[in-house]
Design an enzyme around this catalytic site. Sequence first.
Site, PDB file in Angstrom:
ATOM      1  N   HIS A 194       0.884  -1.182   0.000  1.00  0.00           N
ATOM      2  CA  HIS A 194       0.000   0.000   0.000  1.00  0.00           C
ATOM      3  C   HIS A 194       0.914   1.222   0.000  1.00  0.00           C
ATOM      4  CE1 HIS A 194      -4.325   1.306   1.092  1.00  0.00           C
ATOM      5  NE2 HIS A 194      -3.662   2.411   0.779  1.00  0.00           N
ATOM      6  N   GLU A 221      -4.322  -0.106  -5.463  1.00  0.00           N
ATOM      7  CA  GLU A 221      -4.449   1.011  -6.401  1.00  0.00           C
ATOM      8  C   GLU A 221      -3.164   1.297  -7.194  1.00  0.00           C
ATOM      9  OE1 GLU A 221      -6.046   4.478  -4.491  1.00  0.00           O
ATOM     10  OE2 GLU A 221      -7.929   3.489  -3.998  1.00  0.00           O
ATOM     11  N   TYR A 237     -14.660   5.705  -4.887  1.00  0.00           N
ATOM     12  CA  TYR A 237     -14.880   6.999  -4.239  1.00  0.00           C
ATOM     13  C   TYR A 237     -15.799   7.904  -5.048  1.00  0.00           C
ATOM     14  CZ  TYR A 237     -11.569   5.638  -0.711  1.00  0.00           C
ATOM     15  OH  TYR A 237     -10.972   4.976   0.331  1.00  0.00           O
TER      16      TYR A 237
END
Length: 644
Positions: A128, A173, A306
């Site tokens: 991450h 991501e 989001y």
Amino acid sequence: MTKRTSSGEPLTFPAGFTWGAATAAYQIEGAPDADGKGPSIWDTFSHTPGKVRGGDTGDIACDSYRRYREDADLISSLGLAAYRFSISWPRVFPDGAGKVNQAGLDHYRALLDALGERGIAAAATLFHWDLPQGLQDRGGWAARETALRFADYAGVVGEALGDRVTRWITINEPLVVSHNGYRIGVHAPGLCDDVAAAAATHHLLLGHGLAAAALRTVIPPSAEVGITLNLTPVLVAPAADGAATALEQARLITDATANGIFLEPLLAGRYPAHAPAHILPPAELIAAGDMEMIAAPLDFLGVNYYQPVHLRPGDPDHPGRDEEPPQPGIRGVVAYRPEGMELTAMGWLIDPDGLYELLARLAKDAPDLPLFITENGCAAEDYVTPEGVVYDIERIKYLHLHLDAMARAARDGANLSGYFVWSLLDNFEWAYGYQKRFGIVFVDFDTQRRIPKASSAFYAGVARANAVPPLPREWPALRDKPNTVRYKGTGPTRGWRVRPVRRDPRLAGWSVPTGKCRANRRKFRDPGVLFRQWRPRTRSSALATSAASSALRAPPCAGRSGAWGCGASLLAGSASLTSRQSRHSTWSSRLTRCALSQRPQCARSASAVETQAGQMSTWRSPTTPRRHGLLFPASGSVCRVPHR
Ligand code: FCB
């Protein structure tokens, strides 16, 4: 698309649906050099002046490296069955490769034991964003070597912890890594290099493929392996005939750039045909067998949602109100904010239908692939009331709407297996520092006290019932928040917002006079405003000074010249710096006034400045004698005061 439920029965989720909360190592752990950890690129980046709002770093964050048991208790008290956290690569390989740091592995084993004792299933993310600095020094993700070292790391971690992890997420991501980190430089490692970004795209994908294969050789067959992508549905407004072709073209390019660039290699083993040339990895980087490795079947796909992007015909060179240019190179089309659509405190659209659309699309493109929402949530203007509660009605509404959209999508055929709210805790929000709070649990960064927000109770209720209640006919209004005043936000977060107004005796010293701008000051003439969350979070005065000074560099100051332009660049040349301690109080009160005459965000700076005035010196412009400012020695930054 099916209409929202506004009354009637709760919408239920499939039996066995996983309810969890998510965090990431750099955002919560702190302890940057504990037990042999090496530096990560985020340690380097956040310590580089001007990179993170407020000069914040992850040095302490939520102190979860030490408080992980308390955090496990929190998860358990909310009745959540799963926790998504990330493993810090430089804790395991301090230099990214070579010798394993056993203490790093031991920490995660202890965390997993704490989760196991409480019956919480672990979803571990291997990467991450906190790449070991040693690997960055050898090229980072722009170098193929990093993908190979990532596979080594995955194998070691899988071997050591495989018996305790239910679900593995290789990378979080990758688009944000290649785009924000390598193309536009707003995240670590801070590069602005299209060639490096395209190379990073391929190597992140390859790293995923190699790591997944390495994991599978060492973990139990029951454990699942997937990857998490941030996906952005691209929604177009109906267009007149003439514009329809341009709009469809824009949709395809935007979708390839935002989604296809990672989704298509993973699902179909090829890069998307509509991707602009500059984002595509060059053929010479793609070795034989790479695409097959990347496209090896996933056990699940993690989806972070989001906001969507809305496109309509328009002039990207002259965007109107609520419009902005879309991807470069698209003519005749603009991205826009649909009328009446609300924004979060990040300035992100609140569009739950986008989530429905996204899940419906995935159900069509990959019907057999189980999906987990691995992140979804919002930043809001949270504060602790004098009664000690955090009444985050914005977040409750956000979650309710999104869970409702997710339930409808599941009912209509999406292969959904679980949901992880972002985030369990308020934490270090990357380039925004601690200013943006995403947690369902409030963190007082001075004391590390955790205070579950009202939204955590709402979320726990949904998890307990495995169903989302019908949407209310009317939402509680923002004015129902206790102790608030409404003000009109500007810039990306324009629209009515609320902020707390009442003094809390426990927070004495951190209140500042209210007033957004001179014209509005009457409206906000109230004895005090709490900007609790903006209090410098460090205890040492030197660090507090740096936090205060960086707060001053926050937008609208950051990187601008003009009355509020601040920054080291102003120090260049022969700036004469004079220390006039005796005048600090004058300066700080003047600065307070100036801050308040700007956007409300600046008021927090004024608060911080007043208490830290003793640490500052005045600054006089070498070229314009009437121009003065405050110099912050800790960070070397200057905040100019427009009028003497
Ligand atoms: C996502 C990141 C996560 C958090 C949320 C708000 O892009 O994966 O760490 O910052 O945004």
